[in-house]
Design an enzyme around this catalytic site. Structure first.
Site, short mmCIF file in Angstrom:
data_model
loop_
_atom_site.label_atom_id
_atom_site.label_comp_id
_atom_site.label_asym_id
_atom_site.label_seq_id
_atom_site.Cartn_x
_atom_site.Cartn_y
_atom_site.Cartn_z
N GLU A 145 39.38 -19.85 -2.81
CA GLU A 145 38.26 -19.83 -1.88
C GLU A 145 38.69 -19.55 0.03
OE1 GLU A 145 35.04 -19.95 -2.85
OE2 GLU A 145 35.90 -19.58 -4.54
N SER A 165 2.60 -66.72 -41.02
CA SER A 165 3.24 -68.19 -41.30
C SER A 165 4.68 -68.47 -40.75
CB SER A 165 3.31 -68.69 -42.73
OG SER A 165 1.91 -68.99 -43.25
#
Length: 678
Positions: A55, A329
């Site tokens: 690069e 219950s």
């Protein structure tokens, strides 16, 4: 006039978060951008050299810009032989890193980029620039930054990359989409580009001639498919995200903060929960029947496992956290614990006769078949789930104390508010989720202390700061009240309605629950180490009935699912005993059951025990739960192949549940419940 921007682009520095199971190693989900920042020292020199050769060969000598490089880029682009980009590494960083610089191609933007690059070069070290660049650049395969790229292409960390592999990553920068998974002509181009990088490294002197000659094109891993959430993972992620939001973490923090989130979920137990449900339920189970399971560690409050249903059927809610159905219950133990914590004991006698008239109720409250139990103690009342006995107990102890106990045990006050004045409140007319009910029962197993249910163990940020979740602990009842509550609930499993949940190698305490017309059926129980709730209901509020198995009760499939899960979950775990009850638990103040029989030894001889007060349908059609899935119409033919309806997310604002005055109890019709021993 062109200062260095003082802010960075969010996308340039964002790091996705990783969510783990409780072991901190097994990945549950990934959120946000795939980037893991690394210090430059972790990047091997040969990888840095490859990127610079590809690069910007003059990186360590130039002033952040290169006029020669720009001119060379134009020429090489025209001739089709581009090796280096036109911009330096510093220019590329400036363009991708700082805010205020767009990606548009214009002379003004390019000029601004050059000026800022020069200023950055003057104010920052070259190593700083290279480190930010390597962590910012996109490498394809969804990987941002060199560490994520190393994992994506070669399945290893950046420090383990070879020269050949580092050169390939450097080659990818130029055309990340084309070289991410190259085939055919793209593969030939990728090989050529890779060889050019290797040659450039030889030209810059970072590789000797023999090293250049020795390099071979690396073997790329097959690209992984995008991370997909499967099965219960979708529900897990929803609950983790919701809890993180409640604890102050924003969605942006989660998606871009680079967090390491360790959840409470045990991978093996999650699989066990799914097996327990899916292997226990018969193939004839209608599609509209929903099943939820939740397992909570009493000592820590951690939700270690759950089953929320099939996401393909229930996209908008899960059956463990979101769906809330009448507790039936399973709510009675909260009433029992409230009484034991307020001066009552297990030998206290309450009115089990039917019907029972209460001053605050316009109509009498019946037992199943309108049968009477007479004056019975609290152990018998719990074992046989006698409705009138618990209504009488609620009146004696005070419904405000019952509500306070349930709330302290983790049931949100908002879910209790509308029903807590009704005489039927102790019978479970309030709606709860499986997680809430399991968390509530975990209080008894934890010596009367409730630990806030939670799904996140710890969060570590991108800088390594770790926050360990510290859940709220609440003293609900005394240790002795908890021990006595447990004793009564043990009788339910040994001799009462919950015998199908027995674990023959260790003690179990629990409670069944079956609401009017079996619209919701429960088994909620625990060992000293783990509290688990299982519920079944329909998304249209109809009776839970399964072809070939009939109408369901809490002591049937819910108890069987509970036992299947706990058998696997407790395998290999040490056998722990519950604390001994008070002297009243062993006194002659009540008749202890015949331990050679599954049928309780009772002062009277009632028919199959009543598990919930019978509430006929009101003159409106209430939703099946107070904060659950949308109501749908019951189908004419509800066979196992029926496709579920998908409507909208669960509503949170619903009509009040019917109170005693609204219910118009028919004492002769009675409700349904499982028979002892079934």
């Amino acid at each position: 006039m062109t200062p260095i921007p003082d802010t960075t682009q969010k996308q340039a520095t964002a790091q996705g978060s990783v969510i783990y199971y409780r072991d901190g190693k097994s990945v549950l989900a990934r959120q946000g951008i795939d980037r893991r920042k690394v210090e430059l020292a972790r990047v091997p020199k040969h990888v840095r050299d490859a990127v610079i050769a590809a690069e910007n060969r003059s990186f360590y000598e130039d002033a952040g810009v290169s006029l020669k490089g720009t001119g060379r880029a134009v020429w090489s682009t025209l001739t089709g032989q581009q090796l280096q980009g036109g911009s330096t590494i510093t220019q590329q960083l400036v363009r991708n890193y700082y805010s205020g610089l767009s990606q548009e191609r214009s002379v003004t933007r390019k000029f601004k980029e050059i000026l800022i690059a020069m200023k950055v070069d003057q104010s920052k070290s070259k190593d700083w620039v290279l480190e930010q660049y390597l962590n910012t650049i996109y490498f394809g395969r969804g990987a941002n930054g060199v560490q994520s790229a190393a994992r994506a292409y070669f399945g290893k960390d950046v420090e383990d990359l070879t020269v050949s592999e580092g050169a390939y990553l450097a080659a990818v920068i130029q055309q990340p989409s084309r070289f991410a998974d190259p085939k055919g002509s793209d593969l030939a181009a990728a090989r050529e580009r890779w060889q050019s990088v290797i040659n450039a490294m030889g030209q810059t002197g970072t590789l000797a001639a023999e090293q250049v000659a020795a390099q071979r094109f690396p073997e790329l891993q097959v690209p992984k498919k995008p991370f997909e959430l499967k099965g219960q993972a979708q529900y897990m992620l929803e609950q983790v995200t919701a809890e993180l939001n409640r604890r102050g973490y924003t969605d942006e923090d989660i998606n871009s903060g680079g967090l390491k989130i360790v959840t409470t979920f045990d991978r093996k137990l999650m699989q066990a929960a799914q097996r327990a449900v899916e292997e226990t339920l018969p193939d004839s189970t209608p599609k509209k029947v929903r099943t939820g399971l939740a397992a909570v560690d009493p000592a820590t409050g951690e939700v270690v496992a759950f089953y929320g249903g099939k996401p393909s059927q229930s996209k908008y809610y899960d059956s463990a956290f979101s769906a809330k159905v009448m507790a039936g219950s399973t709510f009675k133990p909260y009433t029992l614990a409230a009484a034991l914590n307020n001066g009552f004991d297990l030998s206290t006698r309450v009115d089990g006769n039917s019907p029972l008239r209460v001053a605050s109720a316009s109509q009498a409250i019946p037992n199943d078949g309108d049968r009477s139990y007479g004056q019975i103690n609290l152990v018998s009342a719990t074992q046989n789930s006698v409705n009138t006995a618990f209504v009488d107990l609620g009146q004696k102890v005070g419904l405000d104390k019952v509500a306070a106990t349930a709330e302290a045990a983790g049931i949100p006050a908002a879910q209790l508010e509308k029903q807590k004045e009704a005489a039927s409140f102790p019978l479970g007319v309030s709606s709860v989720s499986a997680v809430q009910n399991a968390s509530g029962f975990s209080t008894f197993a934890n010596k009367g202390v409730h630990v806030e249910a939670h799904v996140v163990r710890s969060v570590t940020d991108a800088e390594g700061r770790k926050e360990v979740v510290k859940p709220v602990e609440t003293k609900v009842v005394s240790e002795q009240a908890a021990a006595d509550t447990i004793y009564a609930m043990e009788q339910v499993v040994k001799y009462g309605t919950g015998t199908a949940a027995r674990l023959y190698d260790r003690p179990v305490a629990g409670k069944t629950g079956t609401t009017d017309d079996s619209r919701s059926v429960w088994f909620n129980g625990f060992t000293p180490q783990l509290a688990v709730a299982v519920d079944m209901f329909r998304d249209d509020n109809a009776t839970v009935s399964i072809p070939g198995y009939g109408t369901q009760f809490g002591g049937q499939l819910p108890a069987q699912i509970w036992r299947a899960f706990m058998t696997e979950a407790m395998a290999g775990k040490p056998v722990e005993e519950f604390p001994e009850p008070s002297e009243f638990g062993w006194s002659s103040g009540y008749s202890e059951p015949d331990r050679d029989s599954d049928v309780p030894d009772q002062e009277y001889t009632p028919p199959p025990s009543q598990d919930d007060w019978d509430r006929p349908e009101p003159d409106f059609s209430p939703p099946p739960f107070s904060d659950g899935p949308p109501q749908t119409q019951a189908p004419e033919n509800d066979g196992p192949d029926e496709q579920p309806e998908q409507t909208s997310p669960p509503e949170t604002d619903v009509p009040d549940q019917p109170s005693v005055q609204e219910s118009g109890v028919d004492g002769g019709r009675g409700g349904r419940d499982e028979q002892p021993g079934r």
